[in-house]
Design a protein around this motif. Structure first.
Motif, PDB file in Angstrom:
ATOM      1  N   TYR A 207       0.843  -1.198   0.000  1.00  0.00           N
ATOM      2  CA  TYR A 207       0.000   0.000   0.000  1.00  0.00           C
ATOM      3  C   TYR A 207       0.877   1.247   0.000  1.00  0.00           C
ATOM      4  CZ  TYR A 207      -3.403  -3.479   1.495  1.00  0.00           C
ATOM      5  OH  TYR A 207      -4.189  -4.604   1.564  1.00  0.00           O
ATOM      6  N   GLY A 208       0.539   2.205  -0.883  1.00  0.00           N
ATOM      7  CA  GLY A 208       1.239   3.482  -0.933  1.00  0.00           C
ATOM      8  C   GLY A 208       0.378   4.575  -0.325  1.00  0.00           C
ATOM      9  N   ASP A 209       0.638   5.821  -0.731  1.00  0.00           N
ATOM     10  CA  ASP A 209      -0.186   6.917  -0.209  1.00  0.00           C
ATOM     11  C   ASP A 209      -1.270   7.295  -1.222  1.00  0.00           C
ATOM     12  OD1 ASP A 209       1.082   8.336  -2.196  1.00  0.00           O
ATOM     13  OD2 ASP A 209       2.443   9.380  -0.842  1.00  0.00           O
ATOM     14  N   ASP A 210      -2.036   8.318  -0.880  1.00  0.00           N
ATOM     15  CA  ASP A 210      -3.164   8.728  -1.725  1.00  0.00           C
ATOM     16  C   ASP A 210      -2.708   9.310  -3.058  1.00  0.00           C
ATOM     17  OD1 ASP A 210      -4.845   7.924   0.295  1.00  0.00           O
ATOM     18  OD2 ASP A 210      -4.981   9.934   1.206  1.00  0.00           O
ATOM     19  N   ASP A 211      -1.465   9.731  -3.148  1.00  0.00           N
ATOM     20  CA  ASP A 211      -0.949  10.307  -4.390  1.00  0.00           C
ATOM     21  C   ASP A 211      -0.338   9.264  -5.319  1.00  0.00           C
ATOM     22  OD1 ASP A 211      -1.665  12.863  -3.544  1.00  0.00           O
ATOM     23  OD2 ASP A 211       0.222  13.109  -2.440  1.00  0.00           O
ATOM     24  N   GLY A 212      -0.421   8.002  -4.915  1.00  0.00           N
ATOM     25  CA  GLY A 212       0.117   6.933  -5.748  1.00  0.00           C
ATOM     26  C   GLY A 212       1.593   6.682  -5.570  1.00  0.00           C
ATOM     27  N   ASN A 213       2.216   7.281  -4.560  1.00  0.00           N
ATOM     28  CA  ASN A 213       3.643   7.060  -4.312  1.00  0.00           C
ATOM     29  C   ASN A 213       3.869   5.704  -3.661  1.00  0.00           C
ATOM     30  OD1 ASN A 213       4.443   9.672  -5.225  1.00  0.00           O
ATOM     31  ND2 ASN A 213       3.731  10.520  -3.278  1.00  0.00           N
ATOM     32  N   SER A 214       4.910   5.019  -4.098  1.00  0.00           N
ATOM     33  CA  SER A 214       5.268   3.725  -3.520  1.00  0.00           C
ATOM     34  C   SER A 214       6.302   3.907  -2.421  1.00  0.00           C
ATOM     35  CB  SER A 214       5.826   2.795  -4.607  1.00  0.00           C
ATOM     36  OG  SER A 214       4.860   2.527  -5.592  1.00  0.00           O
ATOM     37  N   TYR A 215       6.231   3.041  -1.420  1.00  0.00           N
ATOM     38  CA  TYR A 215       7.190   3.078  -0.324  1.00  0.00           C
ATOM     39  C   TYR A 215       7.754   1.686  -0.084  1.00  0.00           C
ATOM     40  CZ  TYR A 215       5.306   7.701   0.556  1.00  0.00           C
ATOM     41  OH  TYR A 215       4.929   9.011   0.411  1.00  0.00           O
ATOM     42  N   TYR A 216       8.926   1.676   0.533  1.00  0.00           N
ATOM     43  CA  TYR A 216       9.645   0.432   0.771  1.00  0.00           C
ATOM     44  C   TYR A 216      10.006   0.333   2.249  1.00  0.00           C
ATOM     45  CZ  TYR A 216      10.091   0.745  -4.301  1.00  0.00           C
ATOM     46  OH  TYR A 216       9.821   0.859  -5.632  1.00  0.00           O
ATOM     47  N   VAL A 217      10.125  -0.880   2.740  1.00  0.00           N
ATOM     48  CA  VAL A 217      10.514  -1.093   4.134  1.00  0.00           C
ATOM     49  C   VAL A 217      11.733  -2.007   4.191  1.00  0.00           C
ATOM     50  CG1 VAL A 217       8.233  -0.751   5.127  1.00  0.00           C
ATOM     51  CG2 VAL A 217       8.877  -3.021   4.345  1.00  0.00           C
ATOM     52  N   GLY A 218      12.521  -1.823   5.230  1.00  0.00           N
ATOM     53  CA  GLY A 218      13.706  -2.640   5.434  1.00  0.00           C
ATOM     54  C   GLY A 218      14.324  -2.326   6.778  1.00  0.00           C
ATOM     55  N   ALA A 219      15.317  -3.121   7.152  1.00  0.00           N
ATOM     56  CA  ALA A 219      15.985  -2.928   8.436  1.00  0.00           C
ATOM     57  C   ALA A 219      16.854  -1.683   8.404  1.00  0.00           C
ATOM     58  CB  ALA A 219      16.838  -4.152   8.772  1.00  0.00           C
ATOM     59  N   GLY A 231      12.294   0.454   9.062  1.00  0.00           N
ATOM     60  CA  GLY A 231      12.045   1.827   8.647  1.00  0.00           C
ATOM     61  C   GLY A 231      11.356   1.880   7.300  1.00  0.00           C
ATOM     62  N   ILE A 232      10.868   3.046   6.947  1.00  0.00           N
ATOM     63  CA  ILE A 232      10.187   3.241   5.674  1.00  0.00           C
ATOM     64  C   ILE A 232      11.055   4.122   4.781  1.00  0.00           C
ATOM     65  CG2 ILE A 232       8.848   5.255   6.467  1.00  0.00           C
ATOM     66  CD1 ILE A 232       6.497   4.075   4.775  1.00  0.00           C
ATOM     67  N   PHE A 233      11.193   3.719   3.511  1.00  0.00           N
ATOM     68  CA  PHE A 233      12.099   4.368   2.578  1.00  0.00           C
ATOM     69  C   PHE A 233      11.349   4.715   1.295  1.00  0.00           C
ATOM     70  CE2 PHE A 233      14.420   1.609   5.376  1.00  0.00           C
ATOM     71  CZ  PHE A 233      15.566   2.301   5.701  1.00  0.00           C
ATOM     72  N   THR A 234      11.941   5.628   0.535  1.00  0.00           N
ATOM     73  CA  THR A 234      11.292   6.067  -0.701  1.00  0.00           C
ATOM     74  C   THR A 234      11.920   5.459  -1.947  1.00  0.00           C
ATOM     75  OG1 THR A 234      12.736   8.020  -0.786  1.00  0.00           O
ATOM     76  CG2 THR A 234      10.612   8.261   0.334  1.00  0.00           C
ATOM     77  N   ASP A 235      12.962   4.647  -1.790  1.00  0.00           N
ATOM     78  CA  ASP A 235      13.618   4.038  -2.950  1.00  0.00           C
ATOM     79  C   ASP A 235      13.710   2.534  -2.769  1.00  0.00           C
ATOM     80  OD1 ASP A 235      15.567   4.501  -0.845  1.00  0.00           O
ATOM     81  OD2 ASP A 235      17.026   3.708  -2.265  1.00  0.00           O
ATOM     82  N   GLU A 236      13.877   1.828  -3.876  1.00  0.00           N
ATOM     83  CA  GLU A 236      13.864   0.363  -3.870  1.00  0.00           C
ATOM     84  C   GLU A 236      15.094  -0.247  -3.223  1.00  0.00           C
ATOM     85  OE1 GLU A 236      15.546  -0.110  -8.472  1.00  0.00           O
ATOM     86  OE2 GLU A 236      13.523  -0.788  -7.927  1.00  0.00           O
ATOM     87  N   ASP A 246       5.396   6.852   9.586  1.00  0.00           N
ATOM     88  CA  ASP A 246       5.432   5.714  10.503  1.00  0.00           C
ATOM     89  C   ASP A 246       5.122   4.458   9.708  1.00  0.00           C
ATOM     90  OD1 ASP A 246       5.132   3.785  12.423  1.00  0.00           O
ATOM     91  OD2 ASP A 246       3.945   5.024  13.782  1.00  0.00           O
ATOM     92  N   VAL A 247       6.033   3.490   9.755  1.00  0.00           N
ATOM     93  CA  VAL A 247       5.875   2.296   8.937  1.00  0.00           C
ATOM     94  C   VAL A 247       4.578   1.555   9.239  1.00  0.00           C
ATOM     95  CG1 VAL A 247       7.165   0.823  10.535  1.00  0.00           C
ATOM     96  CG2 VAL A 247       7.046   0.210   8.118  1.00  0.00           C
TER      97      VAL A 247
END
Length: 414
Positions: A207-219, A231-236, A246-247
């Motif tokens: 799930y992304g945000d309302d603007d269609g942006n994708s997010y990534y999670v990792g240690a 944490g939540i990141f903006t790149d792959e 907040d993740v």
């Protein structure tokens, strides 16, 4: 202190010597009767000493793993490091974990005769989480067996269950508390929790945000490197951390309900003041046979082989012997020790930016300036504007004065 991470990466693949690290293998014990023996495979010979035909093993059985610090480091990277033309930044992020091998389970007071090591975070988490997962599964299996045996014995009002072959395992097991704990783990998702250990590898959220942006999670590192969190990141590649989000706001189940993260397993990999794992593989048959050599926990073997090593300065200089990569270890040890020292000294923040005098550099163009830097910049700008205005005023006065003098001189001549 600037260090070539390329050289360090080469050092991470080397082998090292320690105080009496090599012991001849007497015999190989494959019995798995004891719980811990089921979890850890037998040690395998990993190097042979020069001039000796008998294979010998690294003997780490008297040591335990202690987590020291997690640290991200940003560096300029070429295309081979993922920093190509299509990337939003020319920086790449390296992830490291520093750990120690402490003698005799002395993780709370590990000050001498220890080795200090650095390894990439992915390797550390894969090895330790795999080990902890097996420990947890075996613990819950034993708990369930003991719980069922106790229930059957109570129903039959019979003491015969005490003679069961698992009686020894159940004797020290608090079945009421362990059963509740294991049930919580088994029903975690139904209770609205996701296991944080399943998100340590960088992955895109569903799930992304309302603007269609994708997010990534990792240690990522947290609390000045003393903890590891998701944490939540903006790149792959999970290099650009977004601290505004907040993740758990982006964790949802199939029905669209928000889920929380459970750190019950992940937190065991960075236990503060405690040993993460003992390097001694316990075995019932080994305890009964003094001729059988102690064997090394496979987790310790994996991390020891993968890590860059800083040992001599911490009391490991005794008993060093020659082996295939000995020269490489000697050449790289000072490099590894210096790099570990720089990471522990706080020269980088939790996102990997270099810290300079309490502020952060803008290596990637996105780091914030400190309050002092903002004040100094504002002061110099206002000062420059003020000096420019003063210079213009003086120029105007001088120009007017010169014209007046010329007028007077011209009138006198006329």
């Amino acid at each position: 202190m600037k260090l070539s991470l390329t050289l360090l990466a080469a050092a991470l693949g080397t082998s090292a010597a320690k105080k009496n690290p090599f012991a001849p293998k007497v015999s190989k014990n494959t019995a798995k009767a004891h719980m811990n023996a089921k979890l850890m495979g037998g040690a395998t010979p990993i190097r042979k000493l020069d001039g000796q035909d008998e294979e010998q093993e690294v003997d780490l059985t008297s040591y335990s793993i202690k987590f020291e610090k997690c640290q991200f480091v940003k560096q300029y990277g070429g295309e081979e490091d993922g920093g190509g033309e299509d990337m939003d930044t020319i920086l790449t992020t390296k992830r490291f974990v520093i750990f120690r091998l402490c003698p005799d389970s002395s993780c709370s007071s590990c000050t001498y005769n220890y080795g200090e090591y650095i390894v990439d975070m992915d390797t550390y988490l894969e090895a330790t989480l795999g080990y902890k997962q097996e420990v947890q599964e075996e613990y819950c299996n034993t708990c369930n067996e003991c719980y069922e045996a106790a229930a059957e014995a109570a129903a039959a009002d019979d003491d015969a269950a005490e003679e069961d072959e698992n009686a020894a395992n159940c004797a020290n097991m608090d079945t009421s508390s362990c059963y509740a704990e294991c049930q919580n783990i088994e029903n975690m998702e139904a209770n609205g929790y996701n296991d944080a250990s399943e998100f340590t590898e960088c992955q895109e959220l569903d799930y992304g945000d309302d603007d269609g942006n994708s997010y990534y999670v990792g240690a990522m590192c947290a609390s000045s490197g003393s903890r590891i969190k998701i944490g939540i990141f903006t790149d792959e590649d999970c290099s650009i951390y977004d601290d505004s989000k907040d993740v758990e706001d982006y964790m949802m189940n199939e029905d669209g309900y928000n889920m929380k993260l459970s750190y019950h397993l992940l937190k065991q990999t960075f236990a503060e003041g405690e040993c993460v794992a003992s390097c001694l593989q316990e075995d019932e048959e080994q305890n009964d046979d003094d001729d059988k050599a102690a064997e090394v926990n496979e987790l310790c073997e994996e991390l020891y082989e993968a890590a860059g090593k800083c040992e001599s300065s911490h009391g490991f200089e005794e008993g060093i012997v020659s082996y295939d990569n000995y020269d490489n270890q000697v050449r790289n040890e000072e490099l590894v020790c210096d790099f570990i020292t720089s990471l522990k000294a706080g020269h980088y923040d939790q996102t990997g930016e270099i810290v300079v005098s309490g502020g952060r550099t803008t290596l990637g163009g996105g780091a914030a300036t400190s309050g002092g830097q903002k004040f100094a910049l504002t002061f110099f700008i206002l000062g420059s504007v003020g000096l420019a205005g003063y210079a213009a005023m003086l120029h105007s006065q001088l120009t007017k004065g010169a014209k007046a003098d010329l007028s007077r001189q011209g009138g006198a001549m006329a």
